[in-house]
Scaffold this active site. Structure first.
Site, PDB file in Angstrom:
ATOM      1  N   TYR A  96      42.653  40.241  45.209  1.00 43.43           N
ATOM      2  CA  TYR A  96      41.205  40.151  45.016  1.00 43.43           C
ATOM      3  C   TYR A  96      40.761  38.701  45.091  1.00 43.43           C
ATOM      4  O   TYR A  96      41.525  37.778  44.783  1.00 43.43           O
ATOM      5  CB  TYR A  96      40.771  40.773  43.684  1.00 43.43           C
ATOM      6  CG  TYR A  96      41.196  40.026  42.447  1.00 43.43           C
ATOM      7  CD1 TYR A  96      40.346  39.124  41.825  1.00 43.43           C
ATOM      8  CD2 TYR A  96      42.455  40.241  41.869  1.00 43.43           C
ATOM      9  CE1 TYR A  96      40.713  38.445  40.676  1.00 43.43           C
ATOM     10  CE2 TYR A  96      42.841  39.568  40.720  1.00 43.43           C
ATOM     11  CZ  TYR A  96      41.973  38.674  40.129  1.00 43.43           C
ATOM     12  OH  TYR A  96      42.347  38.003  38.998  1.00 43.43           O
ATOM     13  N   TRP A 188      39.415  38.406  31.944  1.00 36.64           N
ATOM     14  CA  TRP A 188      40.458  39.314  32.441  1.00 36.64           C
ATOM     15  C   TRP A 188      41.505  38.562  33.248  1.00 36.64           C
ATOM     16  O   TRP A 188      42.709  38.790  33.078  1.00 36.64           O
ATOM     17  CB  TRP A 188      39.810  40.398  33.295  1.00 36.64           C
ATOM     18  CG  TRP A 188      40.736  41.512  33.701  1.00 36.64           C
ATOM     19  CD1 TRP A 188      40.988  42.662  33.005  1.00 36.64           C
ATOM     20  CD2 TRP A 188      41.506  41.590  34.903  1.00 36.64           C
ATOM     21  NE1 TRP A 188      41.878  43.455  33.694  1.00 36.64           N
ATOM     22  CE2 TRP A 188      42.208  42.820  34.865  1.00 36.64           C
ATOM     23  CE3 TRP A 188      41.674  40.760  36.004  1.00 36.64           C
ATOM     24  CZ2 TRP A 188      43.060  43.222  35.884  1.00 36.64           C
ATOM     25  CZ3 TRP A 188      42.534  41.146  37.018  1.00 36.64           C
ATOM     26  CH2 TRP A 188      43.213  42.366  36.957  1.00 36.64           C
ATOM     27  N   ASP A 189      41.074  37.650  34.134  1.00 35.67           N
ATOM     28  CA  ASP A 189      42.019  36.885  34.964  1.00 35.67           C
ATOM     29  C   ASP A 189      42.988  36.095  34.103  1.00 35.67           C
ATOM     30  O   ASP A 189      44.207  36.117  34.310  1.00 35.67           O
ATOM     31  CB  ASP A 189      41.262  35.896  35.866  1.00 35.67           C
ATOM     32  CG  ASP A 189      40.193  36.542  36.711  1.00 35.67           C
ATOM     33  OD1 ASP A 189      39.218  37.058  36.128  1.00 35.67           O
ATOM     34  OD2 ASP A 189      40.327  36.528  37.942  1.00 35.67           O
ATOM     35  N   THR A 190      42.418  35.373  33.135  1.00 38.19           N
ATOM     36  CA  THR A 190      43.240  34.536  32.275  1.00 38.19           C
ATOM     37  C   THR A 190      44.239  35.368  31.484  1.00 38.19           C
ATOM     38  O   THR A 190      45.428  35.032  31.392  1.00 38.19           O
ATOM     39  CB  THR A 190      42.353  33.738  31.300  1.00 38.19           C
ATOM     40  OG1 THR A 190      41.454  32.925  32.050  1.00 38.19           O
ATOM     41  CG2 THR A 190      43.186  32.878  30.378  1.00 38.19           C
TER      42      THR A 190
END
Length: 614
Positions: A96, A188-190
């Site tokens: 993504y 969320w990524d972290t």
């Protein structure tokens, strides 16, 4: 088209009508330059858009079978939209990136192949690799450096850039991590990267050329504050919580209790406290124990009324015993572990489901909190309306001011506190009114202000509070009966404290001052116990009780502390005696109940979104 797909590229899209078509075209061309035909797909994860993005995505999917459109009727958040899309993706390599194409697409092959080849479980582009740092404007660069520095320092991450929107993860790694990743928005990524490193997965970071495109959708105040709170939450979950065993919890609670009581002896001579104990009259203390014991059948009757509203009818004796056992558990174990014990008792002895037991406890706790707060608020409001703040200010200034606090300054502070008390009562009334409504007013208000995960967490806490009221507020007579029971229960608690206080000959107060001291000392003392730090709130209650007895009533410090300890001891003794008797009659082991009561955590996490694959 899913057969043979190895790579799934997800484009999280929210109101991207101006850019989404070009982004999809560039992505398809880039993938086709290094992957065989029919081995990749592009998924537009359209997250409750309010513009023409859904229409454009539908058309792109209809024109090219390599494109799919996944639609959500409501906003899922960045992380939620990605998880939903990954669920529906066909590939084993999940990719993504941001739809603004801020990252140079010539890096896409490296991103994909790092994971597709098996070299890494997770791969991420980086704008902060030493020697390859992106040229970012201060508005974005400074907060980004601070944020990444906090993540590296607090969460012990080895990565330089956690928020670069250019990542890939293997299907295996995603399935392994997804249940642990709690955030559904920008953090969320972290969290994915941190948990991947903690799980021992291979995470690689490589430099990318990056150029900012347009304005960032991250709110520098709202979202950065929210992500900051998430750093603290994740630190607790990965660094602290795993080390908190029942033994550690019990030891920490006992240590806090000893320290709290020990610190008070620094300011209050132990000899004077012991002398005050020796002067206490026996009859009022015995009367206090009797009065407090009378409150327990009322607690059982209130719990019976709450369960009745939930569809369960039980005897007064059994429910009084269950309350005794749970409160005894709260005395022995910190963090209010006894609350879960009650749900365990009613489940194992009467078959009442854990979710129902949890809901009944939430309703009871809410009414306790409402009553305690309202009691203090009403007393404050009475002082404000009756003009008693001046007299109270003079008393406080004389008792603890030491010549530094003037009556005028104290009166102003008391008036402010009284206004806050009035406001608190108003908020409680509004909460009850909200609970009587069929609309989710809490979520509606929060959604207007913010959509980040921190705000959603706060909304969830408030909703749980309102839900406790809503459990019994559907029936006005039931709510009135339970509210009246709560008022009587806590009034008896105050009367118990007053009887103990007047047992000491050094306490000579007017009836009005005595009642004021009693209501404030008990209300604030029990509010202090809301912090689940020590078993039964021992130490916290005594500190709050002593402060108000000295400040409001001018009671000598040693006498006030002795009264606080004796009051709490009387109440705890009645609780333990009733708890032991109830455990014997119900054949319940407290330690077994605490260890097995974790099943109470089985709560249903509702999902209001209605995702569909277009």
């Amino acid at each position: 088209m899913t057969t043979g797909v190895e790579v799934s590229v997800v484009l999280p899209a929210y109101n991207e009508a101006d850019t989404i078509e070009r982004t999809v075209e560039v992505t398809l061309d880039t993938l086709a330059s290094f992957l065989p035909a029919d081995t990749f797909e592009v998924i537009v994860a359209e997250d409750g858009c309010e513009d023409r993005t859904p229409e454009i995505a539908d058309r792109l999917a209809a024109d090219d079978d390599r494109v799919r459109h996944l639609h959500s009727d409501e906003r899922l958040g960045r992380g939620g939209a990605l998880e939903f899309a990954f669920d529906g993706a066909a590939g084993d390599t999940l990719v993504y990136f941001d739809t603004d194409l801020a990252t140079d697409m010539r890096h896409l092959e490296e991103l994909v192949e790092r994971v597709r080849s098996g070299e890494a479980d997770v791969a991420t582009g980086s704008r902060w690799m030493p020697g390859d740092e992106a040229d970012r404007p201060p508005k974005r660069g400074v907060p980004s450096r601070v944020y990444n520095g906090l993540v590296r320092g607090v969460l012990r991450s080895d990565l330089r850039d956690h928020q670069c929107g250019f990542k890939a993860v293997s299907r295996t790694a995603f399935e392994r991590l997804r249940d642990d990743v709690a955030d559904d928005h920008w953090f969320w990524d972290t969290e994915l990267l941190v948990r991947a490193q903690r799980a021992g997965l291979t995470v690689v970071e490589f430099p990318v050329e990056w150029e900012p495109k347009g304005d960032s959708k991250v709110d520098l105040v709202r979202d950065v504050f929210g992500m900051g709170s998430q750093i603290v939450r994740l630190w607790w979950e990965v660094a602290v919580a795993p080390r908190i065993t029942p033994g550690v919890t019990l030891a920490a609670g006992l240590l806090i209790t000893v320290l709290a009581l020990g610190l008070m002896t620094v300011y209050i001579p132990v000899g004077e406290v012991l002398a005050a104990f020796g002067e206490a009259a026996t009859l009022p203390v015995a009367a206090a124990a009797v009065v407090y014991a009378l409150s327990w059948p009322l607690r059982g009757a209130r719990y019976r009324d709450i369960l009745r509203e939930l569809g369960y009818e039980e005897t007064l004796g059994f429910l009084t015993g269950a309350v005794f056992v749970s409160q005894t558990g709260n005395l022995v174990f910190p963090a209010r572990a006894g609350d879960a014990v009650r749900a365990y008792v009613v489940k194992t002895r009467r078959g009442i489901p854990y979710p129902t037991g949890g809901a009944s406890l939430a309703a009871e706790r809410v009414f306790d909190l409402l009553t305690i707060t309202a009691m203090a608020g009403v007393v404050l409001a009475g002082l404000l309306v009756g003009g008693g703040t001046a007299e109270l200010a003079t008393a406080i200034s004389g008792n603890v001011g030491g010549g530094v606090l003037t009556p005028t300054a104290v009166q102003r502070a008391v008036q402010v506190a009284a206004a806050v008390g009035v406001a608190a009562v108003g908020v409680l009334l509004a909460t009850v009114a909200t609970a009587r409504s069929d609309r989710n007013l809490v979520r509606a208000v929060v959604d207007r202000l913010s959509s980040d995960s921190y705000a959603a967490y706060v909304a969830g806490v408030v909703e749980e509070f309102v839900g406790g009221v809503q459990t019994v507020a559907g029936d006005g007579r039931s709510a009135l009966r339970i509210g009246a029971s709560s008022l009587v229960i806590w009034t008896l608690d105050v009367v118990t404290a007053l009887l103990v206080l007047v047992a000491f000959p050094g306490v000579q107060l007017t009836p009005t001052t005595l009642l004021t001291v009693g209501f404030f000392a008990v209300s604030v003392g029990n509010l202090a116990k809301v912090l689940p730090l020590s078993p039964g709130g021992i130490g916290l209650y005594e500190a709050a009780f002593t402060a108000f007895a000295v400040g409001l009533g001018g009671v000598p410090a040693a006498t006030a502390f002795a009264a606080a300890v004796l009051d709490h001891a009387v109440k705890n003794l009645v609780t333990v005696v009733g708890g032991v008797g109830s455990m014997l009659s119900l054949n319940v082991s407290l330690t077994t109940a605490v260890s097995e009561a974790e099943a109470v955590e089985e709560e249903l996490d509702g999902d209001s979104s209605t995702p569909t694959d277009d």
